[in-house]
Every structure is written in structure tokens, then in C-alpha cells.
Design an enzyme around this catalytic site. Structure first.
Site, PDB file in Angstrom:
ATOM      1  N   ASN A  81       0.086   0.267   3.535  1.00  0.00           N
ATOM      2  CA  ASN A  81      -0.454   0.802   2.522  1.00  0.00           C
ATOM      3  C   ASN A  81      -1.878   1.850   2.844  1.00  0.00           C
ATOM      4  O   ASN A  81      -2.535   2.412   1.814  1.00  0.00           O
ATOM      5  CB  ASN A  81      -0.895   0.011   1.287  1.00  0.00           C
ATOM      6  CG  ASN A  81      -1.944  -1.215   1.893  1.00  0.00           C
ATOM      7  OD1 ASN A  81      -2.245  -1.071   2.953  1.00  0.00           O
ATOM      8  ND2 ASN A  81      -2.408  -1.809   0.846  1.00  0.00           N
ATOM      9  N   CYS A  82      -2.156   1.985   3.983  1.00  0.00           N
ATOM     10  CA  CYS A  82      -3.324   2.875   4.632  1.00  0.00           C
ATOM     11  C   CYS A  82      -2.930   4.170   4.332  1.00  0.00           C
ATOM     12  O   CYS A  82      -1.798   4.625   4.798  1.00  0.00           O
ATOM     13  CB  CYS A  82      -3.558   2.412   5.928  1.00  0.00           C
ATOM     14  SG  CYS A  82      -4.797   3.455   6.775  1.00  0.00           S
TER      15      CYS A  82
END
Length: 121
Positions: free
Chosen positions: A12-13
């Protein structure tokens, strides 16, 4: 022989998303290793430290770092302390890390990825 790329980080970065998009747009096959889903063991972390150094890997600008206590931050001032912290909280590792043929690249930029992967394919 075809180069095998491995991309390490957390899915999710935002920077990981940019790196994955770039690799896919350039039709570069890679294996994604999510520290949270796939885990991070001592051996893998030591390989990354050996290849890049513990100081560049330790992300002292992110949210995870800011949430640490002063004691935790002080303990991370040594390689052993930083390694322990990275194993406990993999989100503190700077990302992404792209690995191929024993070489490693930390962070993402289009220019660096083009050079690392052999140009704009």
C-alpha cells in the site's frame, strides 16, 4: 538468460505502487515481496543490509519513525539496534528495494530504474 527481478516493500506504499507501475509498463517481470504479507526474516534483512548498508535502509523520515519513542530511536543508532527495529517494524525500511543478479537499488526514480533494468524497453 533472462534477469529475474525482486521488488521488496509494502503493497500500500505509494512509492511501491509507482515502482510496480513502471516495471509493468516496461514489461519487466518481477516478483513482489511484501514485508507484511510475506514476512521479513533475519537472513533477508541481512542480505539487504550487506548490499545497501543499514543506515540507508532505515527510513527516519516516515510516519513509523515519528511514532517511535526516544528510546527506540536511540537504540536504532547502531546496526544491531536498527536491525532489531526493522525486523519488529518492517514499515520502517526505506522502499522500494529492487534486486537483480546480486545488485540492489534503493528507492524509486525513473532514471535509476531505466539504468538498473538496462534502459527503456
Amino acid at each position: 538468460m533472462k534477469t529475474t527481478y525482486s521488488l521488496y516493500g509494502i503493497k500500500n506504499c505509494d512509492t511501491i505502487k509507482k515502482a510496480r507501475r513502471w516495471l509493468e509498463e516496461h514489461q519487466i517481470d518481477y516478483r513482489f515481496h511484501d514485508y507484511r504479507a510475506d514476512g521479513l526474516d533475519d537472513q533477508l534483512l541481512q542480505q539487504l543490509i550487506d548490499g545497501l548498508g543499514w543506515e540507508p535502509l532505515l527510513n527516519t523520515r516516515g510516519t513509523t519513525w515519528r511514532k517511535l519513542t526516544d528510546d527506540q530511536k536511540a537504540a536504532a543508532a547502531t546496526e544491531a539496534g536498527a536491525k532489531t527495529l526493522m525486523l519488529e517494524q518492517p514499515s520502517i525500511i526505506k522502499r522500494p528495494v529492487l534486486v537483480a543478479d546480486g545488485k540492489m537499488l534503493l528507492g524509486f526514480s525513473v532514471d535509476n530504474y531505466q539504468q538498473f533494468t538496462g534502459g527503456d524497453k
